[in-house]
Design a protein around this motif. Structure first.
Motif, mmCIF file in Angstrom:
data_model
loop_
_atom_site.group_PDB
_atom_site.id
_atom_site.type_symbol
_atom_site.label_atom_id
_atom_site.label_comp_id
_atom_site.label_asym_id
_atom_site.label_seq_id
_atom_site.Cartn_x
_atom_site.Cartn_y
_atom_site.Cartn_z
ATOM 1 N N VAL A 10 0.846 -1.187 0.000
ATOM 2 C CA VAL A 10 0.000 0.000 0.000
ATOM 3 C C VAL A 10 0.885 1.242 0.000
ATOM 4 O O VAL A 10 2.033 1.204 0.434
ATOM 5 C CB VAL A 10 -0.957 0.042 1.212
ATOM 6 N N GLU A 13 0.045 7.338 0.986
ATOM 7 C CA GLU A 13 -1.198 8.095 0.839
ATOM 8 C C GLU A 13 -2.410 7.271 1.275
ATOM 9 O O GLU A 13 -3.330 7.790 1.901
ATOM 10 C CB GLU A 13 -1.370 8.572 -0.606
ATOM 11 N N GLU A 14 -2.413 5.975 0.950
ATOM 12 C CA GLU A 14 -3.516 5.103 1.372
ATOM 13 C C GLU A 14 -3.573 5.004 2.899
ATOM 14 O O GLU A 14 -4.648 5.097 3.488
ATOM 15 C CB GLU A 14 -3.361 3.700 0.780
ATOM 16 N N TRP A 18 -6.558 6.178 5.420
ATOM 17 C CA TRP A 18 -7.201 5.306 6.416
ATOM 18 C C TRP A 18 -7.213 5.970 7.782
ATOM 19 O O TRP A 18 -8.185 5.851 8.526
ATOM 20 C CB TRP A 18 -6.503 3.965 6.492
#
Length: 57
Positions: A10, A13-14, A18
């Motif tokens: 991942v 940014e992901e 989250w």
């Protein structure tokens, strides 16, 4: 042999998304020292830049 794990790649940014969405939380530091907000921001910026640079190589 049976694998008991898997790896998901991942982006930073992901993960930040989250955190903002409340899907994951950051635990309190396990030590009395706490970084000032500006230093935390600078570290995250540095990680983003390094990720961008090394992702392009």
């Amino acid at each position: 042999m049976v694998k008991n794990y898997h790896i998901d790649n991942v982006t930073i940014e992901e993960i930040l998304g989250w955190i903002k969405q409340g899907k994951i939380g950051l635990p309190e530091m396990q030590r009395p020292f706490v970084w000032p907000t500006a230093k935390v921001r600078d570290l995250i910026d540095l990680l983003k830049v390094r990720h961008f640079i090394f992702d392009k190589i």
